[in-house]
Scaffold this motif. Structure first.
Motif, mmCIF file in Angstrom:
data_model
loop_
_atom_site.group_PDB
_atom_site.id
_atom_site.type_symbol
_atom_site.label_atom_id
_atom_site.label_comp_id
_atom_site.label_asym_id
_atom_site.label_seq_id
_atom_site.Cartn_x
_atom_site.Cartn_y
_atom_site.Cartn_z
ATOM 1 N N ARG A 114 -8.422 13.730 -4.573
ATOM 2 C CA ARG A 114 -7.496 14.600 -3.846
ATOM 3 C C ARG A 114 -7.950 16.041 -3.970
ATOM 4 N NH1 ARG A 114 -2.007 14.062 -7.577
ATOM 5 N NH2 ARG A 114 -2.713 15.356 -9.345
ATOM 6 N N ASP A 152 -2.544 6.612 -10.807
ATOM 7 C CA ASP A 152 -1.866 7.879 -10.530
ATOM 8 C C ASP A 152 -2.005 8.872 -11.700
ATOM 9 O OD1 ASP A 152 -0.611 9.353 -8.543
ATOM 10 O OD2 ASP A 152 1.356 9.144 -9.497
ATOM 11 N N THR A 153 -3.051 8.663 -12.496
ATOM 12 C CA THR A 153 -3.422 9.609 -13.550
ATOM 13 C C THR A 153 -4.732 10.244 -13.128
ATOM 14 O OG1 THR A 153 -2.398 8.214 -15.236
ATOM 15 C CG2 THR A 153 -3.949 9.908 -15.996
ATOM 16 N N TRP A 154 -4.727 11.588 -13.091
ATOM 17 C CA TRP A 154 -5.851 12.300 -12.478
ATOM 18 C C TRP A 154 -6.588 13.183 -13.487
ATOM 19 C CZ3 TRP A 154 -6.612 11.406 -7.209
ATOM 20 C CH2 TRP A 154 -5.580 10.713 -6.566
ATOM 21 N N ARG A 210 -9.367 6.933 -5.940
ATOM 22 C CA ARG A 210 -8.880 7.936 -5.001
ATOM 23 C C ARG A 210 -9.239 9.343 -5.488
ATOM 24 N NH1 ARG A 210 -2.647 7.143 -4.417
ATOM 25 N NH2 ARG A 210 -2.867 6.735 -6.657
ATOM 26 N N GLU A 267 -8.882 9.951 -9.618
ATOM 27 C CA GLU A 267 -8.057 9.067 -10.430
ATOM 28 C C GLU A 267 -8.857 8.576 -11.635
ATOM 29 O OE1 GLU A 267 -4.556 6.294 -8.634
ATOM 30 O OE2 GLU A 267 -6.554 6.034 -7.809
ATOM 31 N N ASN A 281 -5.601 3.307 -8.852
ATOM 32 C CA ASN A 281 -4.155 3.117 -8.655
ATOM 33 C C ASN A 281 -3.328 3.417 -9.907
ATOM 34 O OD1 ASN A 281 -4.576 2.114 -5.950
ATOM 35 N ND2 ASN A 281 -5.252 0.163 -6.882
#
Length: 898
Positions: free
Chosen positions: A708, A655-657, A706, A649, A653
């Motif tokens: 992923r 939600d831009t990766w 975060r 990220e 929080n």
């Protein structure tokens, strides 16, 4: 003058019976200065006086003047005492003439002409006396270069001549700058001139030619300079100039003539030189003499003159074949050439392959087509499909000689059309034209980042050229291009199976190339050596000295220095080499050769020998261990991370990766597969971070973000950049091949309708592309030949952004008309779609270049909601195509222009 007056008195008394008195009076003239006026008094009977006056009048009317000056008669007119000398000789022969100086350079001789019987003389007699009895001698000498001894002797000689009784009677002289003039009786002038010249030769320095070669002059400059200085000092008191500058620039020295022979013999003895030449083959030595030239020249200083010349000789260093199989190399080799019979050799890291087969079936980057061969060109265009045919047609209409198109339906990545014409009546031009054909293709491949291409044979069909000649010229040019480049290129010659003689000719000539590599057929397992070009430095040394003993000593000292530059080491028991791939071996050889280290890997003894400069050998040894470790580690990381993308990220929080770098991506995946609890690393911003896999979080200080992990679908195009987003828009570099292909197709019909392309974006929409790919697979099953085309679609910027995210939405069908059906419209020409690309407030327009599945098409009309049964699309019969399925097209590129 007195004799003339006496003679005149006697004449008038005898003829006219009168007495004559001649008086002289000084007259001062303010303009002309002091002059002497002569008054003549006559006494006698009136008739006698009148007769005498008449006689005098006739006499003075016959008075003439003969002028002598330096311009017409010579520099003797400048000598002050010459008037006395001439007048003296007039008197000796009782010649009634008067010589007077008019100016510093001009004399007048006054006389009565021959018409007067008593006093007249012939003017020629005056000229004969001056020109025949007298001579002028000019002696040039520079007193500034003369010694004091010479000046004294010269001055004494002048004084001696002045004191002689015949001075101003038979001889006179004067000096002017560097010239000395003698004038007088010819014999006397000749004798005195010889005396002065002898004196001059004895003391005045004059040029003496001496031929010295460049080598001899350099020997004097660098080796015998001290001896030359001694000679200069020895003769300096005599006004000599024996400097190296004069010898070099003028090819002579200055010295009195009497000394010429002695000095010349001394110089020639000094430059009696010997010479020796030898070569040193060592890049390390060449580096040394470039970085520390004093070390070389200090060995020969004051002993020899050294001339060095460095030339480059290209050789080829054999690279052993890897013992371990390289899966990637094997896969590439199996895909690059599909054939039933092949022969191949390696040229450095590149290869030339001869194979029989079908050019259209080659899974290479580029297939080369001779565009002037109607049969071949038609076959390629038919097999490649309508899209390639359209691209080729546009380029031909634009008059392009060389045309590159997309692959269409062929397994290659690109098709390159190049013209070639041969003339049986002019075989001398065959090598040139075939060379241009081959070099154009290979240079194009190198410039566009391609690594494999396939040629057909040319001229062996209807044109009837000898296949052996065609093979020779095409293979020679290919070899030359591959040797001149350090990049990798695999070149195949694909020959039709029906022409066995052509195949045999190509194979036969390939076998004659002296590359010292083993021939290889599909069934052969013979070891094969690659060759890497290496520019070896050869230092040519020439030593020039006074004797062979010194030359030999200097040569030995230089060879000893050269040997000291080389260091040899041998690493043994290196079992790790057995696991090296061919690429790893080639990479190591490349690294060593760039450092001027010659490596020799021996798989039989598991050893490696390194020869080169000491520091470079140590570095090569170190790199051996680094490469062994890093290559194996990188291979594992690449293997485990292939098809995986790790992202983090941007801010917590959000939600831009953003993706991790390729290197970190592999390291993180490696740690993940090893089931480590956490992984510590330094990111690209030099921040120390820790990943905790159980929480899928990255920690940096107090920041927690975060992370992923995403598996990449292998069905996506290999040109796409890895991404963990469903839709990504990638701005293309204007220098890339992809950009040029799109811009050329766009510009083909847009001349005059735009000023510039602002940008071209590649649309990477995974969901949409997978739907399109599935739809395309269905078309492939239903139709023998897939009709897939690149077509244009113009729209405004807002619509373009929605299409990139969601695909071509048929719910908007009919906004701009439904003349050929209610679907999404595409056109083969950009200028047509331009009218639908409405500009935004800044004047910019947008247009898609999309892949469109045509399938089976029929002519449409405005009432159609779907195509006719059994059809997929509708058309105007020419350039407009309408689709009725959302997955029937994919927007490959978005062009923004104005």
């Amino acid at each position: 003058m007195d004799k003339f007056e006496e003679r005149l008195q006697e004449h008038l008394k005898e003829i006219c019976n009168v007495n004559i008195i001649i008086e002289r009076h000084a007259v001062n003239d303010k303009v002309k200065g002091d002059k002497t006026r002569i008054r003549i008094k006559l006494t006698g009977e009136m008739n006698d006086v009148e007769s005498a006056l008449n006689d005098l009048s006739n006499l003075f009317s016959s008075l003439r003047t003969r002028e002598f000056n330096d311009k017409t008669d010579g520099n003797w007119t400048k000598i002050e005492e010459v008037v006395d000398l001439i007048q003296h000789h007039f008197a000796l022969i009782n010649l009634h003439a008067l010589c007077q100086r008019i100016s510093p350079t001009c004399l007048h001789v006054y006389f009565f002409d021959v018409t007067n019987p008593q006093f007249g003389i012939d003017e020629q007699k005056i000229d004969d006396i001056i020109n025949n009895q007298f001579s002028l001698a000019t002696i040039i000498h520079n007193q500034r270069l003369a010694s004091a001894k010479f000046i004294k002797e010269w001055t004494d000689l002048e004084e001696k001549i002045r004191k002689q009784d015949n001075y101003k009677k038979d001889i006179c002289f004067s000096r002017e700058a560097d010239s000395f003039y003698l004038f007088g009786l010819t014999k006397l002038v000749k004798e005195l001139r010889q005396t002065f010249e002898q004196l001059k030769n004895k003391y005045i320095p004059q040029a003496c030619k001496i031929s010295l070669s460049d080598k001899q002059l350099n020997f004097l400059r660098y080796v015998a300079k001290t001896n030359l200085n001694k000679i200069e000092k020895q003769y300096k008191g005599d006004g000599c100039d024996i400097s190296l500058t004069r010898l070099e620039q003028h090819g002579h020295f200055l010295a009195p003539v009497d000394m010429h022979s002695r000095i010349k013999d001394t110089l020639e003895a000094l430059v009696q030189i010997a010479e020796t030449k030898f070569e040193i083959r060592s890049n390390g030595f060449e580096n040394l003499i470039n970085q520390e030239p004093k070390r070389l020249f200090s060995l020969v200083k004051a002993k020899c003159y050294l001339v060095k010349n460095v030339r480059t000789q290209r050789s080829h260093i054999s690279v052993p074949k890897a013992q371990a199989a390289d899966p990637e190399d094997a896969a590439q080799a199996s895909q690059s050439t599909h054939n039933a019979n092949a022969t191949s050799i390696n040229i450095g890291k590149s290869a030339i392959t001869i194979a029989s087969g079908d050019l259209t079936a080659q899974k290479v980057d580029v297939i080369v087509v001779c565009s002037t061969s109607e049969i071949l060109c038609r076959a390629i265009l038919t097999a490649a499909g309508p899209q390639v045919k359209a691209e080729y047609g546009v380029s031909q209409a634009a008059g392009q000689q060389h045309t590159a198109t997309s692959n269409g339906l062929l397994p290659c990545k690109e098709i390159l059309f190049i013209p070639w014409r041969g003339d049986q009546s002019d075989l001398s031009s065959l090598k040139k034209t075939l060379g241009e054909f081959v070099s154009t293709a290979i240079k194009y491949a190198f410039e566009n980042g391609r690594t494999s291409l396939a040629f057909p044979s040319v001229g062996c069909g209807k044109l009837g050229f000898d296949p052996s000649i065609i093979a020779q010229h095409m293979i020679d040019e290919t070899e030359a291009q591959l040797i001149s480049s350090k990049s990798t290129m695999n070149v195949s010659f694909i020959l039709v199976q029906e022409q066995q003689n052509v195949y045999d000719a190509f194979v036969k000539y390939l076998n004659t190339i002296q590359t010292n590599v083993a021939q290889q057929s599909p069934k052969s397992k013979t070891s094969q050596h690659l060759k890497i070009p290496y520019d070896e430095k050869i230092i040519e040394i020439t030593l020039i000295g006074s004797n062979n003993a010194q030359l030999d000593q200097c040569k030995n000292d230089i060879l000893e220095l050269a040997n000291a530059c080389l260091f040899k080491t041998r690493l043994t028991d290196k079992q790790d080499m057995m696991d090296w791939s061919q690429n790893t071996i080639s990479t190591y050889y490349d690294h060593c050769l760039k450092q001027h280290v010659i490596p020799t890997l021996n798989f039989n003894t598991l050893s490696i020998e390194l020869v080169g400069p000491k520091d470079a050998v140590r570095e090569a040894e170190k790199h051996f261990y680094e490469l062994t470790t890093e290559t194996l580690k990188a291979a594992r990381i690449h293997a485990v991370s292939r098809g995986i993308i790790w992202s983090v990220e941007v801010t917590p929080n959000s939600d831009t990766w953003e993706q991790y770098s390729f290197k970190l991506n592999g390291l993180i995946e490696d740690a993940y597969l090893k089931k480590l609890v956490n992984y510590d690393f330094v990111n690209d911003k030099q921040e120390r971070c820790r990943i905790v896999f159980s929480n899928m979080e990255e920690f940096h200080g107090t920041d927690v973000r975060r992370i992923r992990r995403k598996v990449v679908d292998s069905l996506l195009p290999d040109t796409w950049e890895p991404s963990d987003q469903n839709c990504k828009r990638v701005v293309l570099q204007s220098s890339s091949k992809e950009y040029r292909d799109v811009s050329q197709q766009f510009a083909a019909t847009m001349r005059g309708q735009y000023t510039q392309i602002v940008k071209i974006e590649r649309i990477q929409n995974e969901r949409w592309f997978k739907q399109y790919a599935a739809h395309r697979d269905d078309f492939k099953q239903r139709y023998k030949t897939l009709d897939e085309r690149l077509l244009f679609h113009g729209c405004d910027g807002t619509s373009a952004n929605k299409i990139a995210q969601e695909c071509f939405n048929r719910s908007f069908a009919g906004v701009h008309g439904v003349a050929y059906g209610c679907g999404v419209y595409f056109h083969s020409h950009a200028n047509y779609s331009h009218s639908y690309a409405k500009p935004d407030i800044s004047g910019q327009r947008t247009m898609f270049l999309a892949r469109v599945l045509i399938g089976k098409t029929c002519r449409g009309n405005q009432g159609m909601k779907t195509p006719l049964p059994g059809h997929d699309t509708t058309t105007d019969g020419q350039h407009i195509f309408v689709i009725y399925h959302d997955a029937g097209a994919y927007a490959d590129h978005l062009i923004t222009y104005q």
